[in-house]
Design a protein around this motif. Structure first.
Motif, short mmCIF file in Angstrom:
data_model
loop_
_atom_site.label_atom_id
_atom_site.label_comp_id
_atom_site.label_asym_id
_atom_site.label_seq_id
_atom_site.Cartn_x
_atom_site.Cartn_y
_atom_site.Cartn_z
N SER A 90 0.83 -1.21 0.00
CA SER A 90 0.00 0.00 0.00
C SER A 90 0.86 1.26 0.00
O SER A 90 0.57 2.23 -0.72
N ALA A 91 1.93 1.24 0.81
CA ALA A 91 2.84 2.39 0.84
C ALA A 91 3.52 2.59 -0.51
O ALA A 91 3.67 3.72 -0.99
N GLU A 92 3.91 1.49 -1.11
CA GLU A 92 4.57 1.54 -2.42
C GLU A 92 3.63 2.13 -3.47
O GLU A 92 4.04 2.97 -4.28
N ASN A 93 2.38 1.72 -3.47
CA ASN A 93 1.41 2.25 -4.43
C ASN A 93 1.22 3.75 -4.25
O ASN A 93 1.15 4.50 -5.24
N LEU A 94 1.13 4.19 -2.99
CA LEU A 94 1.00 5.62 -2.73
C LEU A 94 2.21 6.38 -3.25
O LEU A 94 2.06 7.42 -3.93
N ALA A 198 2.85 13.06 -0.31
CA ALA A 198 2.86 11.74 0.35
C ALA A 198 2.46 11.81 1.81
O ALA A 198 1.89 10.86 2.36
N THR A 199 2.74 12.95 2.46
CA THR A 199 2.51 13.05 3.90
C THR A 199 1.37 13.99 4.26
O THR A 199 0.82 13.90 5.36
N GLY A 200 1.02 14.92 3.36
CA GLY A 200 0.02 15.93 3.67
C GLY A 200 0.60 17.14 4.36
O GLY A 200 -0.14 18.03 4.80
N MET A 201 1.94 17.24 4.44
CA MET A 201 2.58 18.37 5.09
C MET A 201 2.48 19.63 4.22
O MET A 201 2.42 19.56 2.99
N ASN A 202 2.52 20.77 4.87
CA ASN A 202 2.61 22.06 4.18
C ASN A 202 4.00 22.15 3.55
O ASN A 202 5.01 22.04 4.26
N GLN A 212 15.61 14.47 4.83
CA GLN A 212 16.46 13.38 5.31
C GLN A 212 15.63 12.35 6.07
O GLN A 212 15.79 11.13 5.88
N ALA A 213 14.70 12.83 6.89
CA ALA A 213 13.84 11.92 7.66
C ALA A 213 12.96 11.09 6.72
O ALA A 213 12.77 9.89 6.93
N PHE A 214 12.45 11.73 5.67
CA PHE A 214 11.60 11.01 4.73
C PHE A 214 12.41 9.97 3.95
O PHE A 214 11.93 8.86 3.69
N ALA A 215 13.64 10.32 3.59
CA ALA A 215 14.52 9.36 2.90
C ALA A 215 14.78 8.15 3.79
O ALA A 215 14.83 7.00 3.31
N GLU A 216 14.93 8.38 5.08
CA GLU A 216 15.16 7.28 6.02
C GLU A 216 13.92 6.40 6.14
O GLU A 216 14.03 5.18 6.27
N THR A 217 12.73 7.00 6.11
CA THR A 217 11.51 6.18 6.17
C THR A 217 11.41 5.30 4.93
O THR A 217 11.00 4.14 5.02
N PHE A 218 11.80 5.84 3.80
CA PHE A 218 11.84 5.07 2.56
C PHE A 218 12.79 3.88 2.74
O PHE A 218 12.47 2.74 2.37
N LEU A 276 5.59 4.19 8.72
CA LEU A 276 4.24 4.21 8.14
C LEU A 276 3.46 5.44 8.59
O LEU A 276 2.61 5.96 7.86
N SER A 277 3.75 5.92 9.79
CA SER A 277 2.98 7.04 10.35
C SER A 277 3.21 8.34 9.58
O SER A 277 2.43 9.28 9.70
N TYR A 278 4.28 8.42 8.80
CA TYR A 278 4.55 9.62 8.02
C TYR A 278 3.60 9.75 6.83
O TYR A 278 3.40 10.85 6.30
N LEU A 279 3.04 8.65 6.37
CA LEU A 279 2.23 8.66 5.16
C LEU A 279 0.83 9.22 5.43
O LEU A 279 0.26 9.01 6.49
N ARG A 280 0.28 9.91 4.43
CA ARG A 280 -1.01 10.57 4.61
C ARG A 280 -2.15 9.58 4.72
O ARG A 280 -3.20 9.90 5.28
N ASP A 281 -1.97 8.37 4.21
CA ASP A 281 -2.99 7.34 4.32
C ASP A 281 -2.84 6.63 5.67
O ASP A 281 -2.09 5.68 5.81
N ARG A 282 -3.56 7.12 6.68
CA ARG A 282 -3.43 6.57 8.03
C ARG A 282 -3.92 5.13 8.12
O ARG A 282 -3.57 4.39 9.04
#
Length: 330
Positions: A90-94, A198-202, A212-218, A276-282
C-alpha cells in the motif's frame, strides 16, 4: 573444529530429538502434522532461541517449554510478515502515484522530456557492480530505458501504441528499491512536492531535515519489505537501515534515552510503524497495528507467561502495546 554433518531425520526422530532436549510435545499428532506441513527448520531453528536454556552446555529447552509455544510464535511471525507485506504494498502504491505525479508536473508527461539529465541530481560515482564507474544518474536513466523496452504490460502497449511512456506507466516497471533510488536523485524542489503529497505536510514547512527523515523512512520500508518478501523472521528483526530520532518518536512514547540505550525505534518493527505514520494514508499504519496487536493478543492468551519476553524481543514497551490495544478495541 567443524560441526558434525547434518543428516536426514524422520519426523518421528525429530520429535524424539526435541524431547531429548527437554521440549514437551504437548500434542504429538499436532506436532507431527506441523513438522510435515512446515518443516523442522522453519519452526524449530527459526523460533527456538527464546526458549533455550542459556546456562546449559548442551542445547536444552527451558523447563516446561512446549512445542505449541514455539509453533504459535512461528504463526505469530507469519501473520506479522504478511501484514508487513500488505502495508508496504500500500505504501509503495501511494509513493508510485505521488512520484509519477511530480515527475509529470515538473518535467512533462513524455519520456523524452522527463528523462533528461537536468531533471535529476548526478549522485555519487558507483564503485562496484554492473554500473561501476558511472554516476548514479546514469544508472537511473539506464533503469528507465530498461523499463521502456520491457516486454511486460502495460509498458509494451504504451511503447508500441504511442512510442512513448508517461511517468505513471513507467513507475509500474520500477521495483520498490528503484523507486527509492529515483526519489534519492530527484531535485530539491521535486522532493519537497513528493513529501508534501505523500505526507500531507505544508510544503513551506519541509526542510532539509524533513527530506532526510523522509529518505530514512523510505529506507526502512524498503528494507523490511525485502526481508519479509524473502521469508525472513520479522517480529524481532533489526534491519541495517536506521531512523534518526525525531519528534515523531516522542508521539510513540520513545524517549531519546530509550532510543539510544535500547535502539528503540531505530531499525526494529517499531521503526517500521513510525515510518508508516509519516504517510497521509493513516489506514496503512492502522491496518498493520490492528494485525500485530490482534496476533500478539492471541499468542498471549495461550501463553501469558511470555508477555514480557515477547514485547522485549519486539522492542515494544508494554504501555505502547496497551495503547494500541485500546485504540483497536475502540
Amino acid at each position: 573444529m567443524s560441526k558434525p554433518e547434518k543428516v536426514f531425520k524422520s519426523t518421528t526422530d525429530q520429535l524424539k530429538l526435541l524431547q531429548e532436549r527437554g521440549l514437551v510435545i504437548d500434542d504429538p499428532m499436532f506436532a507431527e502434522e506441523a513438522l510435515i506441513r512446515t518443516s523442522y527448520y522453519e519452526i524449530i531453528n527459526g523460533y527456538k532461541d527464546l526458549f533455550i536454556n542459556i546456562d546449559s552446555e548442551e542445547e536444552q529447552f527451558e523447563s516446561g517449554t512446549t512445542f505449541s509455544e514455539i509453533y504459535y510464535l512461528y504463526e505469530l511471525d507469519n501473520t506479522i510478515r504478511f501484514a508487513m507485506l500488505s502495508a508496504t504494498l500500500s505504501a509503495e502504491n501511494l509513493l508510485r502515484s505521488v512520484i509519477a505525479y511530480v515527475l509529470a508536473e515538473n518535467h512533462g508527461h513524455s519520456i523524452k522530456d522527463y528523462q533528461q539529465n537536468r531533471n535529476f541530481r548526478q549522485g555519487k560515482k558507483i564503485i562496484r557492480g554492473r554500473a561501476k564507474g558511472k554516476f548514479e544518474r546514469e544508472l537511473l536513466l539506464q533503469i528507465f530505458s530498461e523499463v521502456y523496452y520491457s516486454t511486460h504490460q502495460p509498458m509494451t502497449y504504451y511503447r508500441e501504441t504511442y512510442q512513448d511512456m508517461p511517468p505513471w506507466i513507467l513507475v509500474k516497471g520500477l521495483s520498490f528499491g528503484n523507486l527509492q533510488y529515483l526519489f534519492k536523485l530527484m531535485l530539491p524542489e521535486s522532493k519537497t512536492k513528493v513529501i508534501a503529497r505523500a505526507t500531507g505536510m505544508n510544503p513551506e514547512l519541509i526542510t532539509d531535515q524533513t527530506k532526510q527523515a523522509f529518505a530514512e523512512t523510505f529506507d526502512i520500508l524498503v528494507a523490511f519489505r525485502n526481508w519479509a518478501a524473502h521469508g525472513g523472521r520479522v517480529y524481532n528483526h533489526r534491519v541495517r537501515k536506521r531512523l534518526s530520532y525525531s519528534p515523531t518518536h516522542t508521539r510513540f512514547g520513545v524517549t531519546h534515552s530509550a532510543y539510544q540505550k535500547h535502539d528503540r525505534g531505530q531499525s526494529d518493527v517499531l521503526s517500521f510503524i513510525i515510518a508508516l505514520s509519516y504517510l497521509r494514508d493513516r489506514g496503512i499504519q492502522d491496518g498493520f497495528l490492528h494485525a500485530i496487536t490482534s496476533e500478539i493478543d492471541d499468542y498471549l492468551m495461550r501463553f501469558p507467561r511470555h508477555k514480557t519476553l515477547l514485547l522485549r524481543q519486539m522492542n515494544i514497551p508494554d504501555q505502547l502495546y496497551q495503547e494500541w490495544r485500546h485504540n483497536r478495541q475502540h
